[in-house]
Design an enzyme around this catalytic site. Structure first.
Site, PDB file in Angstrom:
ATOM      1  N   ARG A   1       0.829  -1.199   0.000  1.00  0.00           N
ATOM      2  CA  ARG A   1       0.000   0.000   0.000  1.00  0.00           C
ATOM      3  C   ARG A   1       0.869   1.257   0.000  1.00  0.00           C
ATOM      4  NH1 ARG A   1      -3.506   2.449   4.442  1.00  0.00           N
ATOM      5  NH2 ARG A   1      -5.109   3.608   3.312  1.00  0.00           N
TER       6      ARG A   1
ATOM      7  N   HIS B   1       0.579   4.187  -2.805  1.00  0.00           N
ATOM      8  CA  HIS B   1       0.290   5.564  -2.427  1.00  0.00           C
ATOM      9  C   HIS B   1       1.445   6.492  -2.791  1.00  0.00           C
ATOM     10  CE1 HIS B   1      -3.440   5.346   0.273  1.00  0.00           C
ATOM     11  NE2 HIS B   1      -3.337   4.179  -0.336  1.00  0.00           N
TER      12      HIS B   1
ATOM     13  N   ASN C   1      -4.135   9.186   4.094  1.00  0.00           N
ATOM     14  CA  ASN C   1      -2.951   8.369   4.385  1.00  0.00           C
ATOM     15  C   ASN C   1      -2.740   8.083   5.864  1.00  0.00           C
ATOM     16  OD1 ASN C   1      -2.094   7.949   1.748  1.00  0.00           O
ATOM     17  ND2 ASN C   1      -0.815   9.786   1.699  1.00  0.00           N
TER      18      ASN C   1
ATOM     19  N   HIS D   1      -5.714  -6.114  -3.008  1.00  0.00           N
ATOM     20  CA  HIS D   1      -6.637  -6.240  -1.870  1.00  0.00           C
ATOM     21  C   HIS D   1      -6.859  -7.694  -1.464  1.00  0.00           C
ATOM     22  CE1 HIS D   1      -8.604  -2.015  -2.573  1.00  0.00           C
ATOM     23  NE2 HIS D   1      -7.361  -1.953  -2.115  1.00  0.00           N
TER      24      HIS D   1
END
Length: 325
Positions: free
Chosen positions: A62, A66, A94, A192
């Site tokens: 992740r 990001h 975040n 995911h």
């Protein structure tokens, strides 16, 4: 050949040269001579963290996503806020990011043996790759040579990071803005398959979807009932975690896609992959071919790792990942 044709040919050659230069600067084994143990050191830190925190692979995946989706893969997500500017990491979007300590620990060791050589952006990319491997995904080589950015703005997270409420068109446009296709989006959504999400990120979907005061009708009722037990309404513990892929929350596999076939995608942005014949067909293809998904996922991770990178003399090699030099 006319002027227009010659002009078009020249433009094609120039663009091709730019791409070739990028390919030459981002390369597998970039630190082979300058810091031979760079990737090994990063791997050791990821493995060390995994011993005490089973969720670290999802955290590092992740973190890489990001990072790449705001200003490109330049390590800007790692920078601390300053008195005059709020950084990406302190954006509300975040505030659940983790894994910074793994990157910092790797950087400390690397600076001790190869000062000023290995970028923080590359450490994030290496750590994400190691996370895939440690989660039983297919290992892949990481083209390296990224340099670190000097700017990190919280405001840019809102326009670049896709929220869990996005529909298919919004997701497709968001990924296209990064040079990624709709198929890339379907494959990268498969991240995911590991990790968890906070109850606060699904509250509206469970209790007030589109201001209806009801659950999202596309959500399997039995699955919704289980989620409601873990995430009761008006809970004071909105930070409580729920598994993204309950059947195998620590393993990268095609279970994520099979969940979608039964309306058990956790986010709206997950289940929306079933809303068009084209993406639904891609979901189906990956759902029943684990090896295919793992190969596609590895390739998509490499492609994402090339988004708007800084190379050559652009940016810098930070001494500490949380502050610019």
């Amino acid at each position: 050949m006319g002027f227009r044709e010659a002009e078009a040919l020249l433009l094609t050659l120039v663009l091709g040269l730019c791409v070739n230069q990028l390919e030459a600067q981002l390369q597998v084994g970039f630190y082979r001579s300058s810091c031979p143990n760079a990737e090994k050191i990063v791997t050791e830190e990821v493995v060390k963290a995994l011993v005490t925190h089973p969720g670290v692979p999802a955290d590092l995946l992740r973190l890489h996503f990001h990072d790449c989706f705001v200003r490109g893969c330049d390590g800007s997500v790692l920078l601390d806020s300053t008195p005059g500017s709020t950084a990406e990491k302190d954006s509300p979007i975040n505030n659940s990011l983790e894994g910074y300590d793994v990157v910092d620990n790797a950087k400390t060791r690397l600076e001790a043996v190869c000062p000023g050589i290995v970028s923080c952006a590359d450490i994030v990319a290496f750590a994400a790759r190691d996370s895939v491997k440690l989660s039983k995904g297919i290992p892949y080589d990481v083209p390296a040579g990224r340099r670190d950015g000097r700017v990190s703005l919280s405001s840019e997270t809102f326009t670049n990071l896709p929220p869990p409420t996005f529909n298919l068109d919004q997701l497709t446009q968001n990924f296209a803005s990064k040079g990624l296709t709709q198929e890339d989006m379907v494959i990268l959504s498969g991240a995911h398959t590991i990790g968890d999400a906070r109850c606060s990120s699904i509250t509206s979907r469970l209790y007030n979807f589109n201001s209806t005061g009801k659950a999202d009708p596309s959500l399997d009722p039995a699955y919704a009932a289980k989620l409601k037990k873990k995430c009761p309404p008006n809970s004071v513990n909105g930070n409580r975690g729920v598994d993204m892929d309950p059947p195998s929350p620590t393993i990268i596999d095609s279970s994520y896609y099979r969940n979608l076939l039964f309306h058990r995608g956790l986010f709206t942005s997950d289940q929306t992959l079933m809303s068009s014949p084209v993406t639904a067909a891609q979901v189906m293809k990956n759902a029943f071919n684990d090896c295919l998904f793992k190969r596609n996922f590895a390739a998509a991770m490499v492609k994402m790792g090339r988004v708007e990178v800084l190379t050559g003399t652009n940016g810098e090699i930070r001494k500490k990942c949380n502050v610019i030099n």
